[in-house]
Write an enzyme that holds these catalytic residues in place. Structure first.
Site, PDB file in Angstrom:
ATOM      1  N   PHE A  12     -13.422   1.301 128.509  1.00 34.25           N
ATOM      2  CA  PHE A  12     -13.555   1.990 127.009  1.00 34.25           C
ATOM      3  C   PHE A  12     -14.870   1.629 126.515  1.00 34.25           C
ATOM      4  O   PHE A  12     -15.759   2.485 126.057  1.00 34.25           O
ATOM      5  CB  PHE A  12     -12.373   1.797 126.397  1.00 34.25           C
ATOM      6  CG  PHE A  12     -12.342   1.734 124.750  1.00 34.25           C
ATOM      7  CD1 PHE A  12     -12.815   3.111 124.362  1.00 34.25           C
ATOM      8  CD2 PHE A  12     -12.267   0.719 124.161  1.00 34.25           C
ATOM      9  CE1 PHE A  12     -13.026   3.234 122.965  1.00 34.25           C
ATOM     10  CE2 PHE A  12     -12.152   1.051 122.669  1.00 34.25           C
ATOM     11  CZ  PHE A  12     -12.757   2.221 122.210  1.00 34.25           C
ATOM     12  N   LEU A  77     -18.979  -7.199 130.532  1.00 33.39           N
ATOM     13  CA  LEU A  77     -17.529  -6.766 129.766  1.00 33.39           C
ATOM     14  C   LEU A  77     -16.554  -6.437 130.758  1.00 33.39           C
ATOM     15  O   LEU A  77     -15.462  -6.346 130.232  1.00 33.39           O
ATOM     16  CB  LEU A  77     -17.822  -5.183 129.152  1.00 33.39           C
ATOM     17  CG  LEU A  77     -19.142  -4.950 128.388  1.00 33.39           C
ATOM     18  CD1 LEU A  77     -19.084  -3.549 127.710  1.00 33.39           C
ATOM     19  CD2 LEU A  77     -19.068  -5.826 127.121  1.00 33.39           C
ATOM     20  N   THR A  96      -9.446 -12.585 137.047  1.00 33.36           N
ATOM     21  CA  THR A  96     -10.514 -11.724 136.576  1.00 33.36           C
ATOM     22  C   THR A  96     -11.624 -12.311 135.742  1.00 33.36           C
ATOM     23  O   THR A  96     -12.523 -12.285 135.818  1.00 33.36           O
ATOM     24  CB  THR A  96     -10.000 -10.523 136.154  1.00 33.36           C
ATOM     25  OG1 THR A  96      -9.002 -10.164 137.145  1.00 33.36           O
ATOM     26  CG2 THR A  96     -11.124  -9.603 136.013  1.00 33.36           C
ATOM     27  N   TYR A 150      -4.810 -15.358 128.204  1.00 38.44           N
ATOM     28  CA  TYR A 150      -5.916 -14.559 128.086  1.00 38.44           C
ATOM     29  C   TYR A 150      -6.787 -15.321 126.813  1.00 38.44           C
ATOM     30  O   TYR A 150      -7.984 -15.195 127.396  1.00 38.44           O
ATOM     31  CB  TYR A 150      -5.429 -13.096 127.386  1.00 38.44           C
ATOM     32  CG  TYR A 150      -6.642 -12.109 126.887  1.00 38.44           C
ATOM     33  CD1 TYR A 150      -7.371 -11.811 128.195  1.00 38.44           C
ATOM     34  CD2 TYR A 150      -6.787 -11.750 125.735  1.00 38.44           C
ATOM     35  CE1 TYR A 150      -8.530 -11.030 127.846  1.00 38.44           C
ATOM     36  CE2 TYR A 150      -7.663 -10.971 125.197  1.00 38.44           C
ATOM     37  CZ  TYR A 150      -8.398 -10.441 126.211  1.00 38.44           C
ATOM     38  OH  TYR A 150      -9.405  -9.739 125.876  1.00 38.44           O
TER      39      TYR A 150
END
Ligand code: UDP
Length: 324
Positions: A12, A77, A96, A150
């Site tokens: 995005f 990003l 990740t 996270y």
């Protein structure tokens, strides 16, 4: 003209950044594994001469290394994002975010390519010192609650980036993004604005999680992209952390009502407990407001679009998406 590598460039924010950099005449290379990004996001850029994209994971070290060598600076990003995804796939989130950033920094370090690392307002966690300043304490919850993995993985990314700068003189800049929204964001991973807009346009029930009194400050992606471009071009920004966002708060209840009225929808608005929306024991942040002094002083940043402008753009985009 510069040549930027954008990891997560089909995501995005990445696709809007790619477009803006190309419009300024720069070369852009995107690497994206399309895990949460989409090829549709960059479809319109494909025939531009200065644009190149590679569909692969950033954990492909030899490929990443070659791409980093070939550019002048890196926007990192690529990450697992979205509260829903994070809660449902914690292993993927942690791997990740940590392994990916480690590799990007290692590759960039070889030829000292400057790196902008995208972090998140989630790192402030449960802090109640409003507005959040970049040098404020980070207040994390228990490791048994998936959400905090996270925040922690992103905080570790920040530590690592700053350590590379301190120990190895790798030029880095870190941004903490606060609820960035706009056209092309997918609601698939739980983000509230695309979810509400879609629900309203389809006449489905608008699902407010919790009591809806929690508030957020939403920022249009175009304002965020402007700051990302300026920060990368500012040598004084190196080695520093910057909040990017807006200070206009809206409760999720009011957001639901505003979406309903702006779409002229007949959807009902209903409240769903967090335990059903996410998982048992889920902890949400009641408020999240950035202090923007630092980024304002560095690059003159001021958000230009309010929540109505943002919703107008998202509604128009989702209307088109639903009719094609
Ligand atoms: N939320 C909601 N309904 C949805 C999706 C999200 O009420 O369909 C709430 C969510 O619980 C949070 C806020 O909206 O309080 C913002 O959620 P989002 O995932 O967009 O961003 P966050 O600030 O949580 O990272």
């Amino acid at each position: 003209m510069a040549h930027y590598l954008i990891t997560g460039g089909a995501g995005f924010i990445g696709c809007h950044l790619s477009e803006a950099l190309l419009n300024q005449g720069h070369h852009v290379t995107v690497i994206d594994d399309l895990s949460t990004g989409s090829i549709h996001n960059i479809e319109h850029l494909k025939n531009q001469k200065k644009f190149r994209y590679v569909i692969d994971t950033i954990t492909n070290r030899s490929l990443l290394s070659e791409l980093v060598d070939g550019c002048t600076a890196v926007y990192h990003l690529a990450a697992a994002v979205g509260v829903k995804l994070i809660v449902e796939s914690p292993v993927r989130t942690i791997e990740t975010n940590i392994r990916g950033t480690e590799l990007v920094l290692e590759c960039a370090n070889k030829k000292k390519r400057p790196v902008l690392v995208a972090s998140t307002s989630e790192v402030y966690g449960k802090s109640t010192k409003f507005p959040f300043r970049e040098d404020g304490d980070l207040v994390m919850g228990s490791t048994s609650k998936g959400r905090w993995s996270y925040a922690c993985s992103k905080a570790l990314d920040e530590f690592l980036a700053l350590a590379f700068m301190k120990e190895k003189q790798l030029p880095v800049v870190i941004v903490r993004l606060f609820n960035t929204v706009g056209p092309k964001q997918t609601g698939q991973y739980g983000m509230v604005v695309p979810n509400f807009v879609r629900q309203a346009l389809l006449g489905h029930t608008i699902t407010v999680y919790g009591d809806g009194k929690q508030s957020r400050c939403f920022t249009h992606v175009s304002d965020v992209v402007g700051a990302l471009i300026k920060l990368m071009q500012k040598p004084q920004a190196l080695g520093q952390v910057f909040n990017i966002g807006s200070q206009s708060e809206i409760s999720i209840n009011d957001l639901a009502k505003l979406v309903k009225s702006m779409t002229k929808s007949s959807s009902a608005i209903s409240h769903i407990p967090y335990s059903r929306a996410y998982e048992e024991g889920f902890e949400d942040m009641p408020r999240r407001v950035p202090d923007l002094t630092k980024v304002r002083k560095m690059v003159g940043y001021r958000p230009t679009k309010n929540i109505r402008d943002i919703l107008n753009d998202v509604i128009e985009f989702e209307r088109t998406r639903l009719t094609v």
